[in-house]
Design an enzyme around this catalytic site. Structure first.
Site, PDB file in Angstrom:
ATOM      1  CE  LYS A   1     -28.564 -13.737   6.311  1.00  0.00           C
ATOM      2  NZ  LYS A   1     -27.490 -13.944   5.334  1.00  0.00           N
TER       3      LYS A   1
ATOM      4  CE  LYS B   1     -23.045 -20.763  -4.561  1.00  0.00           C
ATOM      5  NZ  LYS B   1     -22.032 -19.729  -4.444  1.00  0.00           N
TER       6      LYS B   1
ATOM      7  NE  ARG C   1     -36.360   5.358  -7.484  1.00  0.00           N
ATOM      8  CZ  ARG C   1     -36.863   4.665  -6.489  1.00  0.00           C
ATOM      9  NH1 ARG C   1     -38.157   4.696  -6.251  1.00  0.00           N
ATOM     10  NH2 ARG C   1     -36.085   3.942  -5.709  1.00  0.00           N
TER      11      ARG C   1
ATOM     12  CB  THR D   1     -26.541  -3.828 -11.108  1.00  0.00           C
ATOM     13  OG1 THR D   1     -27.920  -4.141 -11.202  1.00  0.00           O
ATOM     14  CG2 THR D   1     -26.021  -3.423 -12.466  1.00  0.00           C
TER      15      THR D   1
ATOM     16  CG  ASP E   1     -32.344 -15.130   2.077  1.00  0.00           C
ATOM     17  OD1 ASP E   1     -32.528 -14.628   0.957  1.00  0.00           O
ATOM     18  OD2 ASP E   1     -31.252 -15.081   2.676  1.00  0.00           O
TER      19      ASP E   1
ATOM     20  CE  LYS F   1     -32.252 -15.482  -2.698  1.00  0.00           C
ATOM     21  NZ  LYS F   1     -31.589 -16.030  -1.615  1.00  0.00           N
TER      22      LYS F   1
ATOM     23  CB  ALA G   1     -28.904   0.515 -13.864  1.00  0.00           C
ATOM     24  CB  SER G   2     -28.197   2.662  -9.244  1.00  0.00           C
ATOM     25  OG  SER G   2     -29.610   2.652  -9.102  1.00  0.00           O
TER      26      SER G   2
ATOM     27  CG  HIS H   1     -29.825 -20.775  -2.260  1.00  0.00           C
ATOM     28  ND1 HIS H   1     -30.094 -20.369  -3.543  1.00  0.00           N
ATOM     29  CD2 HIS H   1     -29.489 -19.655  -1.581  1.00  0.00           C
ATOM     30  CE1 HIS H   1     -29.931 -19.060  -3.624  1.00  0.00           C
ATOM     31  NE2 HIS H   1     -29.570 -18.612  -2.447  1.00  0.00           N
TER      32      HIS H   1
HETATM   33  N1  LIG Z   1     -28.124  -7.946  -3.681  1.00  0.00           N
HETATM   34  C1  LIG Z   1     -27.966  -9.244  -3.633  1.00  0.00           C
HETATM   35  O1  LIG Z   1     -26.936  -9.791  -3.217  1.00  0.00           O
HETATM   36  C2  LIG Z   1     -29.069 -10.147  -4.122  1.00  0.00           C
HETATM   37  C3  LIG Z   1     -28.891 -11.539  -4.022  1.00  0.00           C
HETATM   38  C4  LIG Z   1     -29.893 -12.373  -4.505  1.00  0.00           C
HETATM   39  C5  LIG Z   1     -31.045 -11.828  -5.035  1.00  0.00           C
HETATM   40  N2  LIG Z   1     -31.193 -10.477  -5.089  1.00  0.00           N
HETATM   41  C6  LIG Z   1     -32.410  -9.935  -5.658  1.00  0.00           C
HETATM   42  O2  LIG Z   1     -32.071  -9.035  -6.702  1.00  0.00           O
HETATM   43  C7  LIG Z   1     -33.020  -7.991  -6.772  1.00  0.00           C
HETATM   44  C8  LIG Z   1     -32.300  -6.658  -6.646  1.00  0.00           C
HETATM   45  O3  LIG Z   1     -31.661  -6.586  -5.392  1.00  0.00           O
HETATM   46  P1  LIG Z   1     -30.632  -5.415  -5.002  1.00  0.00           P
HETATM   47  O4  LIG Z   1     -30.071  -5.781  -3.695  1.00  0.00           O
HETATM   48  O5  LIG Z   1     -29.704  -5.138  -6.129  1.00  0.00           O
HETATM   49  O6  LIG Z   1     -31.636  -4.180  -4.823  1.00  0.00           O
HETATM   50  P2  LIG Z   1     -31.269  -2.634  -4.524  1.00  0.00           P
HETATM   51  O7  LIG Z   1     -29.838  -2.489  -4.191  1.00  0.00           O
HETATM   52  O8  LIG Z   1     -32.277  -2.142  -3.557  1.00  0.00           O
HETATM   53  O9  LIG Z   1     -31.502  -1.928  -5.938  1.00  0.00           O
HETATM   54  C9  LIG Z   1     -32.778  -1.641  -6.435  1.00  0.00           C
HETATM   55  C10 LIG Z   1     -32.654  -0.982  -7.789  1.00  0.00           C
HETATM   56  O10 LIG Z   1     -33.959  -0.777  -8.299  1.00  0.00           O
HETATM   57  C11 LIG Z   1     -34.072   0.583  -8.736  1.00  0.00           C
HETATM   58  N3  LIG Z   1     -35.451   1.065  -8.511  1.00  0.00           N
HETATM   59  C12 LIG Z   1     -36.194   0.889  -7.408  1.00  0.00           C
HETATM   60  N4  LIG Z   1     -37.418   1.417  -7.601  1.00  0.00           N
HETATM   61  C13 LIG Z   1     -37.413   1.941  -8.853  1.00  0.00           C
HETATM   62  C14 LIG Z   1     -38.376   2.611  -9.639  1.00  0.00           C
HETATM   63  N5  LIG Z   1     -39.618   2.873  -9.185  1.00  0.00           N
HETATM   64  N6  LIG Z   1     -38.045   2.983 -10.874  1.00  0.00           N
HETATM   65  C15 LIG Z   1     -36.797   2.734 -11.370  1.00  0.00           C
HETATM   66  N7  LIG Z   1     -35.851   2.113 -10.663  1.00  0.00           N
HETATM   67  C16 LIG Z   1     -36.147   1.707  -9.438  1.00  0.00           C
HETATM   68  C17 LIG Z   1     -33.096   1.364  -7.877  1.00  0.00           C
HETATM   69  O11 LIG Z   1     -32.781   2.532  -8.613  1.00  0.00           O
HETATM   70  P3  LIG Z   1     -32.373   3.927  -7.903  1.00  0.00           P
HETATM   71  O12 LIG Z   1     -31.151   3.590  -7.090  1.00  0.00           O
HETATM   72  O13 LIG Z   1     -32.074   4.839  -9.014  1.00  0.00           O
HETATM   73  O14 LIG Z   1     -33.533   4.312  -7.044  1.00  0.00           O
HETATM   74  C18 LIG Z   1     -31.946   0.362  -7.797  1.00  0.00           C
HETATM   75  O15 LIG Z   1     -31.161   0.445  -8.948  1.00  0.00           O
HETATM   76  C19 LIG Z   1     -34.029  -8.280  -5.670  1.00  0.00           C
HETATM   77  O16 LIG Z   1     -35.074  -9.042  -6.213  1.00  0.00           O
HETATM   78  C20 LIG Z   1     -33.239  -9.129  -4.696  1.00  0.00           C
HETATM   79  O17 LIG Z   1     -34.067  -9.949  -3.915  1.00  0.00           O
HETATM   80  C21 LIG Z   1     -30.233  -9.631  -4.646  1.00  0.00           C
END
Ligand SMILES: NC(=O)c1ccc[n+]([C@@H]2O[C@H](COP(=O)([O-])OP(=O)(O)OC[C@H]3O[C@@H](n4cnc5c(N)ncnc54)[C@H](OP(=O)(O)O)[C@@H]3O)[C@@H](O)[C@H]2O)c1
Length: 527
Positions: free
Chosen positions: A371, A213, A70, A42, A266, A179, A37-38, A271
């Protein structure tokens, strides 16, 4: 002469519009539980997409969002964080924030750790004690978490009884995974096997946001709702196909993730291969999810896996060193935050693939992504065969441009047909010109974000835009030989490219071997 007024013109356009959505399943009341969620995804994508759908009255009624992560925080704190993210990241300039307080009432936070059974019990209680029984019947579990946590969360949901593998009439549970799905063929297979212990395939929605898209979905419409292109769409008339997904940005704050992934995992495995599948697949027998996915899988299975030997180059990798972009100094990849100083991760990949089927035999499909390239652009360029070497071609030689069709996926979304025309004047001069369709001028500036469409499809239970189990494994099978060939092999000097350029020179050689050259994405010299 009959004069058509503006409103009559609109009315006629309206009559010509086929509303396929009328046959679609409706979104159903549900609770969306977002694990992570954080996290970045999200705040940047999921909640802005949900809020925009809410403003557009497209969400089911009732609906509710529960965040799970968490760090301890109250409902109110999480809502405030989401509102701040919405203001920062929403793509809609005229977004109506007056609806936020109503939306926020549907949003709650549940603190917990993925490894802690009591946390899931708390979640279960929170889900079950709700005003509307409709909220508890249907559940979407969105795993916006690290791929290494997919299994742990899914298993715990199943153990707690929140996720049932067997069908229960009148209710459903769906699991959405981001992914990357696995890091090679073996790990993807294992993950599929593991998840299948707790979910049926039809409950699992593997995201590739490219499929959400508009322009990517339009590839199917363009190919299969028009008659004039199909007779051209094969080896007899098409000489080569180029798919470019370039980014001018570096890894930003995601260095840790990128060090584990690289451009092949990636971008290419998901994609680029998805776009390739849509461009090259056979017409499906219907628009049902399984028919479309069957054809994509069939196409992916026809791709000859790249063979890497000393004498045969079909793939090029690269990593950027320092350079300049838009007048700014750009540090090398190895100097970016959280990057190993000796990293051999590729930030650029170019590939030449062949599809061994009746339609495409011997037509090279060139894929490139990277990139810190000169600009961000995603597009498909269909290059047609050259005219016979007589008349104008005989006089102009290689200067006579070949015809091509460009599907601009982003930015400047649209489609352009390139052909030659006479430059007006008394001399005989030929120059390539463009016939251009532009999304914005045709349909206006509003284009829904990919996640909006994907979230609606999940709530409606339509899997067409998600990756099926055999599809994800077949795609890994295509890139696996390259992953193995490059693993542990240090980058050589000629594999580095200056930031702000189009990758190592070997990427140009890859095309020159067959007399081709990369076409610049739309907007750069327009060639
Ligand atoms: N970000 C992007 O643009 C993007 C694009 C494509 C795909 N994705 C994919 O989307 C997924 C999430 O990416 P993200 O960038 O959003 O990751 P992130 O910013 O690192 O966020 C991870 C989240 O997981 C929670 N978390 C981690 N360990 C936990 C645990 N043991 N118990 C409960 N909560 C836990 C964290 O909570 P706390 O903060 O409370 O620790 C945080 O909310 C990944 O699979 C990534 O590959 C992301």
């Amino acid at each position: 002469m009959i004069k058509i007024t503006m409103s009559e013109e609109n009315y006629l356009e309206e009559l010509l519009t086929c509303r396929l959505d009328l046959k679609k399943r409706a979104v159903e009341p549900c609770t969306i539980v977002i694990f992570g969620a954080s996290g970045d995804l999200t705040g940047r994508k999921l909640v802005p997409a949900l809020y925009h759908l809410f403003c557009e009255k497209q969400l089911p009624e009732p609906f509710r969002i529960i965040g799970f992560a968490r760090r301890p925080k109250s409902d109110e704190q999480w809502r405030n964080e989401l509102l701040a993210d919405l203001k920062k990241f929403s793509k809609y300039k005229d977004l109506d924030f007056s609806r936020w307080p109503v939306f926020a009432q549907r949003v709650g936070y549940c603190q917990g750790d993925f490894g802690d059974a009591q946390s899931y019990e708390n979640l279960r209680q929170r889900l079950m004690t709700s005003e509307s029984e409709k909220w508890t019947r249907n559940l979407v579990f969105y795993l916006a978490v690290s791929p290494s946590q997919f299994l742990e969360v899914t298993e715990s949901l199943n153990t707690t009884g929140l996720l049932k593998k067997e069908d229960v009439p009148g209710s459903w549970q769906r699991v959405v995974v981001e992914k990357p799905f696995g890091r090679d063929l073996v790990s993807a297979r294992n993950l599929n096997l593991d998840l299948s212990r707790f979910t049926q395939e039809k409950q699992l929605y593997r995201i590739d946001h490219y499929l959400g898209k508009e322009t990517v979905q339009n590839i199917l419409m363009f190919r299969f709702s028009n008659f004039i292109f199909e007779p051209l769409w094969n080896r007899n008339l098409i000489d080569n196909v180029q798919i470019t997904v370039s980014e001018d940005l570096g890894v930003g704050g995601r260095g840790g993730y990128y060090e584990e992934a690289g451009a092949l995992r990636d971008m290419v495995q998901n994609h680029l291969l998805q776009v390739l599948a849509l461009v090259a697949m056979e017409p499906p027998v219907s628009l049902e999810a399984e028919s479309v996915r069957d054809e994509k899988v069939k196409l992916l299975k026809s791709i000859r896996p790249p063979v890497v030997t000393e004498n045969y180059i079909c793939a090029v990798r690269g990593q950027y060193i320092e350079g300049e972009s838009n007048g700014q100094h750009i540090p090398a990849y190895r100097q970016e935050p959280r990057i190993n100083l000796q990293s051999n991760i590729e930030t650029f990949v170019a590939l030449r693939l062949f599809i061994d089927n009746w339609r495409w035999a011997n037509v090279p499909f060139y894929l490139r992504t990277g990139k810190r390239l000169p600009r961000s652009a995603s597009e498909v360029r269909i290059g047609f065969r050259a005219t016979p070497n007589v008349l104008f071609a005989a006089q102009c030689g290689p200067h006579l441009d070949t015809n091509s069709l460009t599907l601009r996926l982003q930015p400047n979304e649209g489609i352009a047909l390139h052909f030659n025309g006479k430059v007006p004047g008394t001399s005989t001069e030929i120059r390539p010109v463009r016939m251009n369709f532009d999304y914005e001028s045709e349909y206006g500036a509003y284009t829904p974000e990919a996640y909006e469409r994907l979230l609606l499809e999940i709530m409606a239970g339509d899997s067409t835009l998600f990756i099926r189990r055999d599809e994800v494994e077949t795609a890994w099978g295509i890139v696996d030989p390259l992953l193995q060939a490059w693993a542990g092999k240090p980058l050589e000097k000629n594999e580095f490219y200056a930031a702000g350029t189009w990758g190592p020179s070997a990427a140009d050689d890859l095309l020159q071997q067959r007399g081709h050259k990369w076409r610049m994405p739309h907007g750069i010299g327009d060639k």
